[in-house]
Write a protein that holds these residues in place. Structure first.
Motif, mmCIF file in Angstrom:
data_model
loop_
_atom_site.group_PDB
_atom_site.id
_atom_site.type_symbol
_atom_site.label_atom_id
_atom_site.label_comp_id
_atom_site.label_asym_id
_atom_site.label_seq_id
_atom_site.Cartn_x
_atom_site.Cartn_y
_atom_site.Cartn_z
ATOM 1 N N LEU A 51 -17.258 38.618 -1.748
ATOM 2 C CA LEU A 51 -18.219 39.710 -1.924
ATOM 3 C C LEU A 51 -19.657 39.243 -1.739
ATOM 4 C CD1 LEU A 51 -16.575 41.709 -4.840
ATOM 5 C CD2 LEU A 51 -16.652 42.295 -2.407
ATOM 6 N N GLN A 52 -19.940 37.970 -2.013
ATOM 7 C CA GLN A 52 -21.287 37.462 -1.752
ATOM 8 C C GLN A 52 -21.545 37.355 -0.257
ATOM 9 O OE1 GLN A 52 -22.831 34.258 -4.614
ATOM 10 N NE2 GLN A 52 -20.608 34.201 -4.832
ATOM 11 N N THR A 53 -20.515 37.123 0.508
ATOM 12 C CA THR A 53 -20.653 37.038 1.957
ATOM 13 C C THR A 53 -20.692 38.424 2.578
ATOM 14 O OG1 THR A 53 -19.485 34.925 1.941
ATOM 15 C CG2 THR A 53 -19.626 36.056 4.050
ATOM 16 N N ASP A 54 -19.878 39.346 2.062
ATOM 17 C CA ASP A 54 -19.838 40.719 2.581
ATOM 18 C C ASP A 54 -19.517 41.672 1.442
ATOM 19 O OD1 ASP A 54 -19.522 43.133 3.891
ATOM 20 O OD2 ASP A 54 -18.032 42.397 5.319
ATOM 21 N N GLY A 55 -20.550 42.227 0.838
ATOM 22 C CA GLY A 55 -20.395 43.127 -0.301
ATOM 23 C C GLY A 55 -19.787 44.470 0.055
ATOM 24 N N ARG A 56 -19.573 44.730 1.339
ATOM 25 C CA ARG A 56 -19.013 46.010 1.765
ATOM 26 C C ARG A 56 -17.505 45.960 1.974
ATOM 27 N NH1 ARG A 56 -22.736 48.991 6.057
ATOM 28 N NH2 ARG A 56 -21.333 50.629 5.377
ATOM 29 N N LEU A 57 -16.890 44.822 1.677
ATOM 30 C CA LEU A 57 -15.434 44.738 1.834
ATOM 31 C C LEU A 57 -14.758 45.728 0.893
ATOM 32 C CD1 LEU A 57 -14.799 40.873 1.969
ATOM 33 C CD2 LEU A 57 -14.650 42.503 3.861
ATOM 34 N N SER A 58 -13.734 46.386 1.381
ATOM 35 C CA SER A 58 -12.978 47.315 0.540
ATOM 36 C C SER A 58 -12.084 46.530 -0.413
ATOM 37 C CB SER A 58 -12.105 48.212 1.431
ATOM 38 O OG SER A 58 -11.082 47.435 2.047
ATOM 39 N N GLY A 59 -11.647 47.201 -1.456
ATOM 40 C CA GLY A 59 -10.714 46.578 -2.392
ATOM 41 C C GLY A 59 -9.444 46.146 -1.694
ATOM 42 N N ALA A 60 -8.991 46.940 -0.718
ATOM 43 C CA ALA A 60 -7.785 46.591 0.030
ATOM 44 C C ALA A 60 -7.994 45.315 0.832
ATOM 45 C CB ALA A 60 -7.385 47.742 0.951
ATOM 46 N N GLU A 61 -9.166 45.184 1.485
ATOM 47 C CA GLU A 61 -9.438 43.995 2.289
ATOM 48 C C GLU A 61 -9.606 42.764 1.404
ATOM 49 O OE1 GLU A 61 -9.883 41.501 5.510
ATOM 50 O OE2 GLU A 61 -9.027 43.514 5.356
ATOM 51 N N ARG A 87 -6.157 41.742 0.383
ATOM 52 C CA ARG A 87 -5.436 41.100 1.479
ATOM 53 C C ARG A 87 -5.855 39.636 1.617
ATOM 54 N NH1 ARG A 87 -5.918 39.454 6.322
ATOM 55 N NH2 ARG A 87 -8.057 40.115 6.698
ATOM 56 N N ARG A 88 -7.170 39.381 1.492
ATOM 57 C CA ARG A 88 -7.679 38.023 1.701
ATOM 58 C C ARG A 88 -7.373 37.068 0.544
ATOM 59 N NH1 ARG A 88 -13.491 38.497 4.794
ATOM 60 N NH2 ARG A 88 -12.887 40.137 6.258
ATOM 61 N N VAL A 89 -7.152 37.618 -0.647
ATOM 62 C CA VAL A 89 -6.861 36.738 -1.791
ATOM 63 C C VAL A 89 -5.411 36.849 -2.266
ATOM 64 C CG1 VAL A 89 -9.270 36.743 -2.553
ATOM 65 C CG2 VAL A 89 -7.645 38.374 -3.572
ATOM 66 N N GLY A 90 -4.601 37.652 -1.577
ATOM 67 C CA GLY A 90 -3.187 37.744 -1.920
ATOM 68 C C GLY A 90 -2.878 38.672 -3.078
#
Length: 161
Positions: free
Chosen positions: A25-35, A38-41
């Motif tokens: 979220l510090q890199t991209d605060g616009r990521l959705s909860g779903a994304e 997905r990235r953290v399993g």
């Protein structure tokens, strides 16, 4: 809207998944909860619940857009150090808060009291800002030649974590 506040001292400890979420979220605060999930399993509901908990604990204090100062005509970036007395500190902080060109203020230890980031459109305006601060004490100004990207805070592990 998230309000800025101090993290609670009784907060749950951060695990590796929380740290990964914070780094994302510090890199991209616009990521959705779903994304994020997905990235953290994690599932979307589990990731969203963790994000909400991090917000409620005051660990995530907000989301913002990052603007390129030069793209909006602020071509001069300076770091201004102010050495003042305790009696003038409050007034200096008030001036910094109401000066649009001052984009960040840090109270520090050592000989200087404040370190300010200043973004101006031209050297004349920088001179005005520096002169207004100088009434509180000696000022030292350094022009920033280049900014490099900030690193996400959560890629580091505090000692003992």
């Amino acid at each position: 809207m998230i309000t800025k506040r101090k993290a609670l001292h009784t907060m749950e400890p951060l695990d590796q998944t929380d740290r990964k979420i914070l780094a994302l979220l510090q890199t991209d605060g616009r990521l959705s909860g779903a994304e994020v999930g997905r990235r953290v399993g994690l599932s979307q509901p589990a990731a969203s619940a963790r994000i909400l908990r991090l917000e409620r604990q005051g660990i995530i204090t907000g989301y913002r857009a990052t603007v390129d100062p030069a793209a909006v005509g602020l071509n001069i970036h300076a770091v201004v150090r102010l050495r003042t007395t305790h009696a003038h500190l409050g007034a200096a902080l008030q001036l910094a808060a109401r000066t649009d060109e001052v984009t960040s203020t840090r109270r520090v230890t050592g000989e200087d009291c404040l370190i300010l980031d200043v973004h101006c459109g031209d050297a004349g305006r920088l001179e005005q800002v520096v002169d207004s601060l100088a009434r509180f004490g000696p000022v030292s100004t350094a022009l920033v030649l280049r900014d490099y990207p900030d690193k996400p805070l959560m890629q580091y592990r505090p000692t003992g974590a």
